[in-house]
Design a protein around this motif. Structure first.
Motif, PDB file in Angstrom:
ATOM      1  N   ARG A   1       0.769  -1.323   0.022  1.00 55.03           N
ATOM      2  CA  ARG A   1       0.084   0.103  -0.174  1.00 55.03           C
ATOM      3  C   ARG A   1       0.727   1.265  -0.094  1.00 55.03           C
ATOM      4  O   ARG A   1       0.512   2.256  -0.777  1.00 55.03           O
ATOM      5  N   GLN A   2       1.845   1.276   0.887  1.00 55.15           N
ATOM      6  CA  GLN A   2       2.811   2.368   0.822  1.00 55.15           C
ATOM      7  C   GLN A   2       3.493   2.748  -0.512  1.00 55.15           C
ATOM      8  O   GLN A   2       3.408   3.839  -1.067  1.00 55.15           O
ATOM      9  N   ILE A   3       3.831   1.767  -1.056  1.00 56.14           N
ATOM     10  CA  ILE A   3       4.674   1.638  -2.590  1.00 56.14           C
ATOM     11  C   ILE A   3       3.440   2.130  -3.561  1.00 56.14           C
ATOM     12  O   ILE A   3       3.757   2.979  -4.285  1.00 56.14           O
ATOM     13  N   GLU A   4       2.111   1.490  -3.564  1.00 53.30           N
ATOM     14  CA  GLU A   4       1.264   2.304  -4.514  1.00 53.30           C
ATOM     15  C   GLU A   4       0.889   3.720  -4.265  1.00 53.30           C
ATOM     16  O   GLU A   4       0.746   4.532  -5.154  1.00 53.30           O
ATOM     17  N   GLU A   5       0.868   4.315  -2.972  1.00 56.89           N
ATOM     18  CA  GLU A   5       0.397   5.384  -2.595  1.00 56.89           C
ATOM     19  C   GLU A   5       1.474   6.595  -2.700  1.00 56.89           C
ATOM     20  O   GLU A   5       1.216   7.819  -2.682  1.00 56.89           O
ATOM     21  N   SER A   6       2.786   6.301  -2.648  1.00 55.07           N
ATOM     22  CA  SER A   6       3.955   6.840  -2.824  1.00 55.07           C
ATOM     23  C   SER A   6       4.523   6.931  -4.162  1.00 55.07           C
ATOM     24  O   SER A   6       5.834   7.190  -4.381  1.00 55.07           O
ATOM     25  N   GLU A   7       3.743   6.221  -5.282  1.00 62.68           N
ATOM     26  CA  GLU A   7       4.569   5.922  -6.400  1.00 62.68           C
ATOM     27  C   GLU A   7       5.237   6.964  -6.915  1.00 62.68           C
ATOM     28  O   GLU A   7       6.260   7.082  -7.943  1.00 62.68           O
ATOM     29  N   CYS A   8       4.803   8.118  -6.916  1.00 64.21           N
ATOM     30  CA  CYS A   8       5.366   9.449  -7.617  1.00 64.21           C
ATOM     31  C   CYS A   8       6.751   9.563  -7.114  1.00 64.21           C
ATOM     32  O   CYS A   8       7.379  10.472  -7.565  1.00 64.21           O
ATOM     33  N   MET A   9       7.104   9.133  -5.998  1.00 61.09           N
ATOM     34  CA  MET A   9       8.542   9.306  -5.386  1.00 61.09           C
ATOM     35  C   MET A   9       9.499   8.929  -6.427  1.00 61.09           C
ATOM     36  O   MET A   9      10.385   9.344  -6.518  1.00 61.09           O
ATOM     37  N   SER A  10       9.082   7.843  -7.205  1.00 56.55           N
ATOM     38  CA  SER A  10      10.001   7.280  -8.291  1.00 56.55           C
ATOM     39  C   SER A  10      10.261   8.293  -9.231  1.00 56.55           C
ATOM     40  O   SER A  10      11.707   8.095  -9.707  1.00 56.55           O
ATOM     41  N   SER A  11       9.703   9.447  -9.424  1.00 53.55           N
ATOM     42  CA  SER A  11      10.164  10.264 -10.528  1.00 53.55           C
ATOM     43  C   SER A  11      10.738  11.650 -10.030  1.00 53.55           C
ATOM     44  O   SER A  11      10.852  12.343 -10.631  1.00 53.55           O
ATOM     45  N   VAL A  12      10.850  11.556  -8.419  1.00 46.70           N
ATOM     46  CA  VAL A  12      11.655  12.656  -7.760  1.00 46.70           C
ATOM     47  C   VAL A  12      12.973  12.669  -8.504  1.00 46.70           C
ATOM     48  O   VAL A  12      13.574  11.693  -8.347  1.00 46.70           O
ATOM     49  N   ASP A  13      13.332  13.978  -8.743  1.00 46.85           N
ATOM     50  CA  ASP A  13      14.864  14.238  -9.246  1.00 46.85           C
ATOM     51  C   ASP A  13      15.323  14.771  -8.558  1.00 46.85           C
ATOM     52  O   ASP A  13      15.337  15.854  -8.070  1.00 46.85           O
ATOM     53  N   THR A  14      16.523  14.198  -8.128  1.00 40.27           N
ATOM     54  CA  THR A  14      17.686  14.746  -7.086  1.00 40.27           C
ATOM     55  C   THR A  14      19.191  14.240  -7.695  1.00 40.27           C
ATOM     56  O   THR A  14      19.319  13.314  -8.158  1.00 40.27           O
ATOM     57  N   SER A  15      19.784  15.347  -7.850  1.00 41.39           N
ATOM     58  CA  SER A  15      20.994  15.153  -8.728  1.00 41.39           C
ATOM     59  C   SER A  15      21.921  14.195  -8.267  1.00 41.39           C
ATOM     60  O   SER A  15      22.621  13.345  -8.969  1.00 41.39           O
ATOM     61  N   ASP A  16      22.217  13.945  -6.741  1.00 42.05           N
ATOM     62  CA  ASP A  16      23.061  13.147  -6.161  1.00 42.05           C
ATOM     63  C   ASP A  16      22.554  11.700  -5.689  1.00 42.05           C
ATOM     64  O   ASP A  16      23.171  10.948  -5.153  1.00 42.05           O
ATOM     65  N   TYR A  17      21.137  11.638  -6.152  1.00 43.20           N
ATOM     66  CA  TYR A  17      20.537  10.226  -5.729  1.00 43.20           C
ATOM     67  C   TYR A  17      21.156   8.972  -6.282  1.00 43.20           C
ATOM     68  O   TYR A  17      21.217   8.029  -5.578  1.00 43.20           O
ATOM     69  N   PRO A  18      21.434   8.891  -7.527  1.00 50.26           N
ATOM     70  CA  PRO A  18      21.947   7.712  -8.136  1.00 50.26           C
ATOM     71  C   PRO A  18      23.306   7.248  -7.337  1.00 50.26           C
ATOM     72  O   PRO A  18      23.273   5.943  -7.115  1.00 50.26           O
ATOM     73  N   ILE A  19      23.932   8.149  -6.818  1.00 46.20           N
ATOM     74  CA  ILE A  19      25.177   7.749  -6.027  1.00 46.20           C
ATOM     75  C   ILE A  19      24.675   6.710  -4.759  1.00 46.20           C
ATOM     76  O   ILE A  19      25.192   5.701  -4.340  1.00 46.20           O
ATOM     77  N   ARG A  20      23.868   7.624  -4.076  1.00 48.00           N
ATOM     78  CA  ARG A  20      22.993   7.106  -2.831  1.00 48.00           C
ATOM     79  C   ARG A  20      22.334   5.941  -3.046  1.00 48.00           C
ATOM     80  O   ARG A  20      22.030   4.892  -2.304  1.00 48.00           O
ATOM     81  N   ALA A  21      21.943   5.771  -4.092  1.00 49.61           N
ATOM     82  CA  ALA A  21      20.989   4.602  -4.641  1.00 49.61           C
ATOM     83  C   ALA A  21      21.968   3.222  -4.605  1.00 49.61           C
ATOM     84  O   ALA A  21      21.339   2.168  -4.365  1.00 49.61           O
ATOM     85  N   GLU A  22      23.119   3.405  -5.066  1.00 50.72           N
ATOM     86  CA  GLU A  22      23.820   2.356  -5.088  1.00 50.72           C
ATOM     87  C   GLU A  22      24.042   1.528  -3.646  1.00 50.72           C
ATOM     88  O   GLU A  22      24.413   0.541  -3.461  1.00 50.72           O
ATOM     89  N   GLY A  23      24.219   2.585  -2.634  1.00 47.90           N
ATOM     90  CA  GLY A  23      24.247   2.255  -1.161  1.00 47.90           C
ATOM     91  C   GLY A  23      23.045   1.304  -0.858  1.00 47.90           C
ATOM     92  O   GLY A  23      23.304   0.163  -0.345  1.00 47.90           O
ATOM     93  N   LEU A  24      21.891   1.773  -1.374  1.00 47.79           N
ATOM     94  CA  LEU A  24      20.677   0.957  -1.155  1.00 47.79           C
ATOM     95  C   LEU A  24      20.766  -0.470  -2.029  1.00 47.79           C
ATOM     96  O   LEU A  24      20.204  -1.576  -1.247  1.00 47.79           O
TER      97      LEU A  24
END
Length: 184
Positions: free
Chosen positions: A107-130
């Protein structure tokens, strides 16, 4: 009488307009707290018989820095959903709580799916950690053939992750109780 009818209809239409407006794209803190509590309560304390299988996994705290924390939380929920998408879930856990946990994560994923399109310039680097963190968790499950102790290690790691989110990123969460969370 006609004025009263018009007044009531105007009030109704106004409320209908307000409640039909789209909700802002935010994660609900109460649902994150509920998932944490369900995960904590479905299995009790970390079992002594599993201590030898407990492994250290470096938690990527920097992935949750303020500018991309909401996206990191969203990605974390998606990774949790993927981990629990297997048919080899532990049978020793409270199955009803496990099902509630899975439903709330979804449910949380469905209700916050718009988060997938949030653009932050340094996020790809941090995404690697996850990606590395959840890759390590998945590897433990596979290495240990989805054993009960492997799932306990996963549960311990996810509890830490959810606690961290609740303590350090609460400004990214809506902190009111969810009106649709009435199955508990």
């Amino acid at each position: 009488m006609a004025i009263q009818t018009i007044t009531w209809m105007s009030a109704f239409l106004c409320l209908a307009q307000v409640f039909s407006m789209p909700m802002p794209c935010q994660l609900q803190g109460q649902l994150v707290r509920t998932t944490h509590n369900l995960l904590r309560d479905m299995g009790g304390h970390f079992p002594l018989e599993c201590l030898q299988e407990n492994v250290f996994m470096a938690f990527p705290a920097t992935s949750f820095l303020s500018s991309g924390a909401a996206k990191a939380i969203y990605e974390t929920l998606k990774n949790i959903d993927t981990l629990f998408g297997t048919d080899e879930l532990p049978t020793m856990w409270d199955q009803q709580k496990l099902e509630y946990f899975q439903n709330i994560i979804y449910r949380q994923i469905e209700e916050s799916e718009c988060m997938s399109s949030v653009d932050t310039s340094d996020y790809p680097i941090r995404a690697e950690g996850l990606k590395t963190y959840f890759g390590n968790i998945a590897a433990v499950l596979k290495e240990k053939n989805f054993s009960y102790c492997a799932w306990e290690v996963v549960r311990k790691e996810l509890l830490y992750t959810l606690e961290f989110i609740l303590k350090h990123t609460s400004d990214m969460l809506i902190l009111y109780p969810s009106p649709r969370c009435d199955f508990m």
